[in-house]
Design a protein around this motif. Structure first.
Motif, PDB file in Angstrom:
ATOM      1  N   HIS A  70       0.832  -1.204   0.000  1.00 44.34           N
ATOM      2  CA  HIS A  70       0.000   0.000   0.000  1.00 44.34           C
ATOM      3  C   HIS A  70       0.866   1.254   0.000  1.00 44.34           C
ATOM      4  O   HIS A  70       0.564   2.234  -0.668  1.00 44.34           O
ATOM      5  CB  HIS A  70      -0.940   0.002   1.207  1.00 44.34           C
TER       6      HIS A  70
ATOM      7  N   THR B  33       0.787   4.094  -2.842  1.00 47.50           N
ATOM      8  CA  THR B  33       0.539   5.495  -2.542  1.00 47.50           C
ATOM      9  C   THR B  33       1.682   6.352  -3.065  1.00 47.50           C
ATOM     10  O   THR B  33       1.463   7.430  -3.618  1.00 47.50           O
ATOM     11  CB  THR B  33       0.367   5.698  -1.014  1.00 47.50           C
TER      12      THR B  33
ATOM     13  N   GLU C 207       1.288   9.372  -5.634  1.00 49.65           N
ATOM     14  CA  GLU C 207       1.751  10.714  -5.281  1.00 49.65           C
ATOM     15  C   GLU C 207       2.672  11.297  -6.352  1.00 49.65           C
ATOM     16  O   GLU C 207       2.625  12.481  -6.653  1.00 49.65           O
ATOM     17  CB  GLU C 207       2.459  10.693  -3.916  1.00 49.65           C
TER      18      GLU C 207
ATOM     19  N   VAL D 140      -4.807  11.964  -4.104  1.00 57.67           N
ATOM     20  CA  VAL D 140      -4.366  10.585  -4.339  1.00 57.67           C
ATOM     21  C   VAL D 140      -5.564   9.672  -4.631  1.00 57.67           C
ATOM     22  O   VAL D 140      -5.544   8.847  -5.535  1.00 57.67           O
ATOM     23  CB  VAL D 140      -3.552  10.061  -3.131  1.00 57.67           C
ATOM     24  N   GLU D 141      -6.633   9.875  -3.854  1.00 54.97           N
ATOM     25  CA  GLU D 141      -7.860   9.089  -4.065  1.00 54.97           C
ATOM     26  C   GLU D 141      -8.471   9.383  -5.427  1.00 54.97           C
ATOM     27  O   GLU D 141      -8.966   8.484  -6.110  1.00 54.97           O
ATOM     28  CB  GLU D 141      -8.921   9.499  -3.041  1.00 54.97           C
TER      29      GLU D 141
ATOM     30  N   PRO E 189      -7.390  -0.155  -1.186  1.00 59.59           N
ATOM     31  CA  PRO E 189      -7.139   1.192  -1.699  1.00 59.59           C
ATOM     32  C   PRO E 189      -7.935   1.497  -2.960  1.00 59.59           C
ATOM     33  O   PRO E 189      -8.301   2.617  -3.208  1.00 59.59           O
ATOM     34  CB  PRO E 189      -5.649   1.187  -2.003  1.00 59.59           C
TER      35      PRO E 189
END
Ligand code: ZN
Length: 365
Positions: A19, A23, A27, A290-291, A350
């Protein structure tokens, strides 16, 4: 020998690492201008979730930087046993790329409409008479895939790949996209010039149920515009439940789908105009950039893969080695995981819709 609890902890530590890696990759997309490059990459691995394409991308890039693989981009990726099915063996010392695979559970209910009534079945447990059984995703686990260049053995068959002359549109693409526009209930108009559609290349009118594309462009630009408008048709119905969430980034989504469709046909996509991620990823209320990038990437990937699946054009590969038996077992952890059916970690996955079988073959999930 590791106990069940130790195995579970080790798996969760790996998931945390995975994860964090994901991420980090997202990013980088948010701050850089790599969105178009990520989409081009995703087009070549479109059978996998957007998150998993990012994971494969960053791990292959790292392997290339360390001199473990000869090429900067992977060609086909598959699990250990899947390569064996193709008569190839992962070479000694080659580490696999970690991706996220779903863990599913079986649930049974005698009152399917009541969400409270569903109970999880144990492994091998049969439902009671009259009960309905459904499989649902209950979590994720790490799985491994290897690039073709990390394996050796029998040669991989080369399927036909699109060959385009400069300025030429892929054969059959216009017709295929046009028929999908019509299947969605829209009339397709080819108008003489931009003056008839507010100066645009194309236009989608949800009220009149019309898509218009201007004729006074070269065939490549026309087909690109049609792909863009088809994406609007499929994704941006103003009456849809989630229409508001996508209003601000509708143009980014439509152009991104068009780019993936172009890339999947070997078209030059360097001229596609997508604004910097940082300028659109902050536009949706109450969500972190990010989402938004992950959700947008997955929506775009799914829409493009759905469109591509319905076309009978010659397309570049989707990342799955040609000739792989699609019905073969897909389980691909490195060693048997005894706690596979145990309750999964409660942390949400995620991705909004992680792929059903990350290492299973098949397009569009
Ligand atoms: Zn548009």
């Amino acid at each position: 020998m590791a106990t069940r609890e130790e195995a579970r902890q080790a798996r969760e530590a790996k998931l945390d690492e995975l994860h964090a890696r994901l991420t980090g990759a997202v990013e980088q997309l948010v701050t850089g201008d790599d969105w178009a490059a990520a989409l081009r990459f995703a087009a070549r691995f479109r059978s996998r979730s957007f998150n998993n394409t990012l994971l494969i991308w960053v791990q292959h890039a790292a392997a290339f930087a360390e001199g473990r693989v000869p090429e900067p981009f992977p060609t086909y990726v598959a699990g250990y046993k899947q390569w064996q099915q193709l008569g190839r063996q992962v070479e000694k010392g080659q580490g696999g790329y970690q991706i996220l695979a779903p863990v599913t559970g079986r649930f049974a209910s005698s009152h399917p409409a009541d969400p409270e009534s569903w109970r999880r079945l144990n492994r091998g447990e049969k439902p009671k008479p009259g009960e309905v059984v459904r499989t649902r995703m209950v979590g994720v686990r790490p799985a491994y895939v290897w690039d073709a260049s990390q394996t050796s053995g029998e040669s991989i068959p080369e399927p036909p790949s699109p060959k385009l002359l400069v300025g030429e549109a892929p054969a059959g693409l216009w017709e295929g996209l046009a028929s999908q526009v019509r299947s969605a209930g829209f009339e397709l108009l080819v108008v003489p010039h931009e003056g008839m559609i507010h100066g645009a290349n194309g236009m989608t009118d949800f009220e009149a149920k019309q898509v218009a594309v201007r004729e006074n462009m070269d065939p490549v630009a026309r087909v690109k515009t049609l792909a863009h408008e088809l994406a609007h048709v499929l994704m941006h119905d103003p009456d849809a439940e989630d229409a508001r969430a996508h209003r601000g980034i509708g143009e980014v989504e439509a152009e991104s789908v068009a780019l993936m469709i172009g890339a999947a046909h070997g078209m030059d996509t360097s001229e596609y105009t997508i604004p910097y991620v940082s300028s659109w990823a902050a536009r949706v209320d109450g969500k972190e950039p990010v989402e938004i990038v992950q959700a947008t990437g997955e929506r775009v990937r799914k829409t493009a893969a759905g469109i591509l699946d319905q076309l009978d054009t010659i397309q570049v590969g989707d990342g799955i080695p040609p000739g792989l038996d699609k019905d073969a077992p897909a389980r691909e952890t490195k060693r048997p995981a005894p706690a596979q059916d145990a309750p999964s970690r409660s942390t949400p996955a995620p991705a909004r819709e992680p792929e059903r079988a990350a290492v299973a073959v098949g397009r569009g999930l």
